[in-house]
Design a protein around this motif. Structure first.
Motif, PDB file in Angstrom:
ATOM      1  N   SER A 225     -64.987 -49.539 -19.930  1.00 12.12           N
ATOM      2  CA  SER A 225     -64.501 -50.579 -21.519  1.00 12.12           C
ATOM      3  C   SER A 225     -63.131 -50.470 -21.243  1.00 12.12           C
ATOM      4  O   SER A 225     -62.122 -49.808 -21.349  1.00 12.12           O
ATOM      5  CB  SER A 225     -64.651 -49.638 -22.494  1.00 12.12           C
ATOM      6  N   PHE A 226     -62.643 -51.141 -20.400  1.00 15.75           N
ATOM      7  CA  PHE A 226     -61.591 -51.768 -19.951  1.00 15.75           C
ATOM      8  C   PHE A 226     -60.581 -52.925 -20.414  1.00 15.75           C
ATOM      9  O   PHE A 226     -60.046 -53.296 -19.804  1.00 15.75           O
ATOM     10  CB  PHE A 226     -61.449 -51.751 -17.853  1.00 15.75           C
ATOM     11  N   GLU A 227     -61.343 -53.946 -20.954  1.00 18.63           N
ATOM     12  CA  GLU A 227     -61.183 -55.096 -21.783  1.00 18.63           C
ATOM     13  C   GLU A 227     -61.816 -54.927 -23.258  1.00 18.63           C
ATOM     14  O   GLU A 227     -62.564 -53.987 -23.821  1.00 18.63           O
ATOM     15  CB  GLU A 227     -61.761 -56.365 -21.433  1.00 18.63           C
ATOM     16  N   PRO A 228     -60.832 -55.455 -23.752  1.00 17.15           N
ATOM     17  CA  PRO A 228     -60.796 -55.462 -25.641  1.00 17.15           C
ATOM     18  C   PRO A 228     -62.627 -55.337 -25.666  1.00 17.15           C
ATOM     19  O   PRO A 228     -63.170 -54.992 -27.173  1.00 17.15           O
ATOM     20  CB  PRO A 228     -59.749 -56.391 -26.584  1.00 17.15           C
ATOM     21  N   HIS A 229     -63.025 -56.545 -25.195  1.00 15.76           N
ATOM     22  CA  HIS A 229     -64.386 -57.081 -25.435  1.00 15.76           C
ATOM     23  C   HIS A 229     -66.046 -55.839 -25.332  1.00 15.76           C
ATOM     24  O   HIS A 229     -67.575 -56.594 -25.291  1.00 15.76           O
ATOM     25  CB  HIS A 229     -65.191 -58.686 -25.236  1.00 15.76           C
ATOM     26  N   ARG A 230     -64.944 -54.781 -24.017  1.00 18.35           N
ATOM     27  CA  ARG A 230     -66.211 -54.057 -23.667  1.00 18.35           C
ATOM     28  C   ARG A 230     -66.423 -53.428 -24.298  1.00 18.35           C
ATOM     29  O   ARG A 230     -65.232 -52.079 -24.300  1.00 18.35           O
ATOM     30  CB  ARG A 230     -65.819 -54.187 -21.949  1.00 18.35           C
ATOM     31  N   ARG A 231     -67.864 -52.104 -24.912  1.00 19.38           N
ATOM     32  CA  ARG A 231     -68.170 -51.332 -25.883  1.00 19.38           C
ATOM     33  C   ARG A 231     -69.281 -50.687 -25.220  1.00 19.38           C
ATOM     34  O   ARG A 231     -69.969 -51.372 -25.642  1.00 19.38           O
ATOM     35  CB  ARG A 231     -68.112 -51.930 -26.964  1.00 19.38           C
ATOM     36  N   GLU A 232     -68.452 -49.624 -24.008  1.00 18.51           N
ATOM     37  CA  GLU A 232     -70.364 -48.844 -23.544  1.00 18.51           C
ATOM     38  C   GLU A 232     -70.212 -48.273 -25.128  1.00 18.51           C
ATOM     39  O   GLU A 232     -71.672 -47.569 -23.927  1.00 18.51           O
ATOM     40  CB  GLU A 232     -69.845 -48.057 -22.514  1.00 18.51           C
ATOM     41  N   LEU A 233     -69.396 -47.738 -25.831  1.00 19.62           N
ATOM     42  CA  LEU A 233     -70.052 -46.636 -26.917  1.00 19.62           C
ATOM     43  C   LEU A 233     -69.663 -47.611 -27.838  1.00 19.62           C
ATOM     44  O   LEU A 233     -68.658 -48.472 -27.627  1.00 19.62           O
ATOM     45  CB  LEU A 233     -69.126 -45.572 -26.211  1.00 19.62           C
ATOM     46  N   GLY A 234     -70.308 -47.034 -28.847  1.00 16.77           N
ATOM     47  CA  GLY A 234     -69.585 -47.466 -30.629  1.00 16.77           C
ATOM     48  C   GLY A 234     -68.836 -46.260 -31.038  1.00 16.77           C
ATOM     49  O   GLY A 234     -68.115 -45.457 -31.054  1.00 16.77           O
ATOM     50  N   ARG A 235     -68.449 -46.773 -32.287  1.00 18.62           N
ATOM     51  CA  ARG A 235     -68.198 -46.271 -33.642  1.00 18.62           C
ATOM     52  C   ARG A 235     -68.599 -44.870 -33.406  1.00 18.62           C
ATOM     53  O   ARG A 235     -67.736 -43.630 -33.517  1.00 18.62           O
ATOM     54  CB  ARG A 235     -67.437 -46.771 -34.810  1.00 18.62           C
ATOM     55  N   ASP A 236     -70.030 -45.092 -33.623  1.00 24.83           N
ATOM     56  CA  ASP A 236     -70.502 -43.548 -34.239  1.00 24.83           C
ATOM     57  C   ASP A 236     -70.555 -42.303 -32.743  1.00 24.83           C
ATOM     58  O   ASP A 236     -70.094 -41.323 -33.487  1.00 24.83           O
ATOM     59  CB  ASP A 236     -72.261 -43.778 -34.052  1.00 24.83           C
ATOM     60  N   ASP A 247     -55.943 -42.305 -20.592  1.00 19.83           N
ATOM     61  CA  ASP A 247     -55.800 -42.397 -19.804  1.00 19.83           C
ATOM     62  C   ASP A 247     -53.844 -42.681 -19.603  1.00 19.83           C
ATOM     63  O   ASP A 247     -53.375 -42.573 -19.127  1.00 19.83           O
ATOM     64  CB  ASP A 247     -55.792 -43.280 -18.476  1.00 19.83           C
ATOM     65  N   HIS A 248     -54.274 -43.273 -20.843  1.00 19.26           N
ATOM     66  CA  HIS A 248     -52.570 -43.846 -20.606  1.00 19.26           C
ATOM     67  C   HIS A 248     -52.532 -44.791 -22.324  1.00 19.26           C
ATOM     68  O   HIS A 248     -53.506 -45.442 -22.332  1.00 19.26           O
ATOM     69  CB  HIS A 248     -52.115 -45.416 -19.974  1.00 19.26           C
ATOM     70  N   ARG A 249     -51.755 -44.040 -23.248  1.00 20.32           N
ATOM     71  CA  ARG A 249     -52.210 -44.777 -24.589  1.00 20.32           C
ATOM     72  C   ARG A 249     -51.872 -46.068 -24.811  1.00 20.32           C
ATOM     73  O   ARG A 249     -52.278 -46.909 -25.807  1.00 20.32           O
ATOM     74  CB  ARG A 249     -50.929 -43.821 -26.062  1.00 20.32           C
ATOM     75  N   GLU A 250     -50.458 -46.532 -24.479  1.00 15.44           N
ATOM     76  CA  GLU A 250     -50.662 -47.945 -25.315  1.00 15.44           C
ATOM     77  C   GLU A 250     -51.290 -48.846 -24.413  1.00 15.44           C
ATOM     78  O   GLU A 250     -52.159 -49.386 -25.100  1.00 15.44           O
ATOM     79  CB  GLU A 250     -49.453 -48.410 -24.827  1.00 15.44           C
ATOM     80  N   THR A 251     -51.945 -48.490 -23.330  1.00 11.92           N
ATOM     81  CA  THR A 251     -53.366 -49.388 -22.716  1.00 11.92           C
ATOM     82  C   THR A 251     -53.874 -49.211 -23.277  1.00 11.92           C
ATOM     83  O   THR A 251     -55.322 -50.336 -23.287  1.00 11.92           O
ATOM     84  CB  THR A 251     -53.028 -49.210 -20.834  1.00 11.92           C
ATOM     85  N   ALA A 252     -54.743 -48.019 -23.455  1.00 12.06           N
ATOM     86  CA  ALA A 252     -56.139 -48.429 -24.365  1.00 12.06           C
ATOM     87  C   ALA A 252     -56.211 -49.071 -25.515  1.00 12.06           C
ATOM     88  O   ALA A 252     -56.910 -49.366 -25.805  1.00 12.06           O
ATOM     89  CB  ALA A 252     -56.423 -46.317 -24.402  1.00 12.06           C
ATOM     90  N   LEU A 253     -54.661 -48.470 -26.254  1.00 11.20           N
ATOM     91  CA  LEU A 253     -54.568 -49.115 -27.465  1.00 11.20           C
ATOM     92  C   LEU A 253     -54.726 -50.865 -27.616  1.00 11.20           C
ATOM     93  O   LEU A 253     -55.120 -51.258 -28.524  1.00 11.20           O
ATOM     94  CB  LEU A 253     -53.413 -49.337 -28.543  1.00 11.20           C
ATOM     95  N   SER A 254     -54.497 -51.825 -26.334  1.00 13.89           N
ATOM     96  CA  SER A 254     -54.090 -52.678 -25.776  1.00 13.89           C
ATOM     97  C   SER A 254     -55.622 -53.114 -25.239  1.00 13.89           C
ATOM     98  O   SER A 254     -56.039 -54.262 -25.829  1.00 13.89           O
ATOM     99  CB  SER A 254     -53.576 -52.893 -25.802  1.00 13.89           C
ATOM    100  N   HIS A 255     -56.376 -52.990 -24.778  1.00 13.82           N
ATOM    101  CA  HIS A 255     -57.219 -53.142 -23.885  1.00 13.82           C
ATOM    102  C   HIS A 255     -58.462 -52.040 -23.511  1.00 13.82           C
ATOM    103  O   HIS A 255     -59.928 -53.105 -23.112  1.00 13.82           O
ATOM    104  CB  HIS A 255     -56.988 -52.480 -22.332  1.00 13.82           C
ATOM    105  N   ALA A 256     -58.587 -50.964 -24.094  1.00 16.25           N
ATOM    106  CA  ALA A 256     -60.280 -50.192 -24.598  1.00 16.25           C
ATOM    107  C   ALA A 256     -60.740 -50.776 -25.600  1.00 16.25           C
ATOM    108  O   ALA A 256     -60.349 -50.382 -26.830  1.00 16.25           O
ATOM    109  CB  ALA A 256     -59.516 -48.409 -24.055  1.00 16.25           C
ATOM    110  N   GLY A 257     -62.091 -51.439 -25.460  1.00 15.98           N
ATOM    111  CA  GLY A 257     -62.260 -52.073 -26.351  1.00 15.98           C
ATOM    112  C   GLY A 257     -63.757 -50.860 -27.173  1.00 15.98           C
ATOM    113  O   GLY A 257     -63.045 -51.205 -28.554  1.00 15.98           O
ATOM    114  N   PRO A 258     -63.622 -49.362 -27.248  1.00  9.98           N
ATOM    115  CA  PRO A 258     -64.013 -48.112 -27.795  1.00  9.98           C
ATOM    116  C   PRO A 258     -62.960 -48.159 -28.820  1.00  9.98           C
ATOM    117  O   PRO A 258     -62.991 -47.745 -29.858  1.00  9.98           O
ATOM    118  CB  PRO A 258     -64.994 -47.364 -27.073  1.00  9.98           C
TER     119      PRO A 258
END
Length: 314
Positions: A225-236, A247-258
């Motif tokens: 899940s390294f791009e905003p539209h890639r979501r291996e897992l959901g909100r549940d 791994d890195h807060r700022e990067t995750a907030l921008s790029h980690a889909g979930p």
């Protein structure tokens, strides 16, 4: 200028074994947690058909020189019999800035990603975990079994991917190599139920697991899940997690889909490096569901590259 030394995939694998790779990633995240690494934002360059080029600059420490990885992700390559990831890593001398090494970026990415997941598993998963589930039977799926087996006393591994041939081959080869019971399952749920660690090594844009499949005390590790539209897992899963570690807060907030989808704010996220240096708690109870999301950051490449260079120098 003397030509920099080139390390191909075979040389990198020979020099940087699983144990050394894990130690390089532990060093990387401890440097992040201690705020001694210099980590600028990585650059994304989208391409046609879901292709993506990325540049990761970083400096791990004062005694290791700057490193930059330029890498591409082309999901359509499988149709042509080519790997989906290609790239190069350049390392510069810490004092003069002269290029000292060029490394195969895909090889380093494979090793450092799985080794970082092993560091996360070691820091976050319950110590007595014996069952691992892996979704994805490609290069990363296989590498994750090897790496996590190095930090937990695994007895059983269950692996699933859409291709019966790929998952069966991966299970057979890993079982022979590691001396573990590795089973290919027909569906994701059968792989996941009962596992103490679940590693998601897909590039799916839709969730591949459900909260109700996860065992009490499970640690979920997502590297796809390294791009905003890639979501291996959901909100549940995200909302049920007692701890969400990145791994890195700022990067995750921008790029980690979930993370983007949840959405979660900075106070709700812990960094793996903070857990390692003791400024964040990580897992609080054996019964907690813990979720770790890796987007991949430059400090990982810097640590792995310099581990290769230093070990090759003897």
């Amino acid at each position: 200028m003397t030509a920099p030394r080139f390390f191909d995939a075979n040389e990198i694998g020979a020099v940087l074994g699983v144990g050394a790779a894990i130690e390089s990633q532990r060093r990387a995240f401890r440097a992040l947690g201690a705020k001694t690494a210099v980590l600028p934002a990585k650059t994304h360059l989208p391409g046609p058909g879901g292709a993506l080029a990325l540049a990761y600059p970083c400096r791990l420490s004062a005694d290791t020189g700057p490193v930059c990885k330029f890498i591409s992700f082309n999901p359509g390559n499988t149709e042509h019999g080519l790997p989906s990831i290609h790239g190069l890593i350049v390392a510069l001398d810490p004092e003069t800035g002269v290029p000292v090494a060029v490394l195969d970026g895909a090889a380093v990415t494979t090793i450092r990603t799985s080794a970082a997941s092993a560091v996360a598993a070691d820091a976050l998963a319950n110590p007595d975990v014996t069952e691992l589930a892996v979704l994805g039977s490609g290069v990363q799926g296989v590498a994750h079994v090897r790496a996590i087996a190095a930090v937990r006393p695994l007895e059983t591994v269950r692996i699933h991917s859409p291709s019966e041939e790929h998952r069966t081959t991966a299970a057979r080869e890993l079982s022979r190599e590691l001396g573990l019971r590795v089973v290919a399952t027909d569906d994701a749920e059968s792989a996941v139920r009962g596992a103490g660690i679940v590693a998601l090594c897909t590039v799916s844009t839709e969730p591949v697991i459900r909260r109700e499949w996860l065992a009490t005390g499970c640690t979920v590790i997502s590297v796809g899940s390294f791009e905003p539209h890639r979501r291996e897992l959901g909100r549940d899963v995200v909302e049920a997690a007692a701890a969400v570690v990145v791994d890195h807060r700022e990067t995750a907030l921008s790029h980690a889909g979930p993370i983007v989808d949840a959405p979660l704010g900075e106070p709700e996220l812990q960094e793996l490096g903070e857990v390692l240096v003791g400024t964040a708690k990580g897992r609080r109870s054996p019964d907690d569901l813990v979720y770790y999301n890796s987007t991949g950051v430059g400090v990982q490449d810097a640590a792995a590259a310099w581990a290769v260079i230093e070990r090759a120098r003897g």
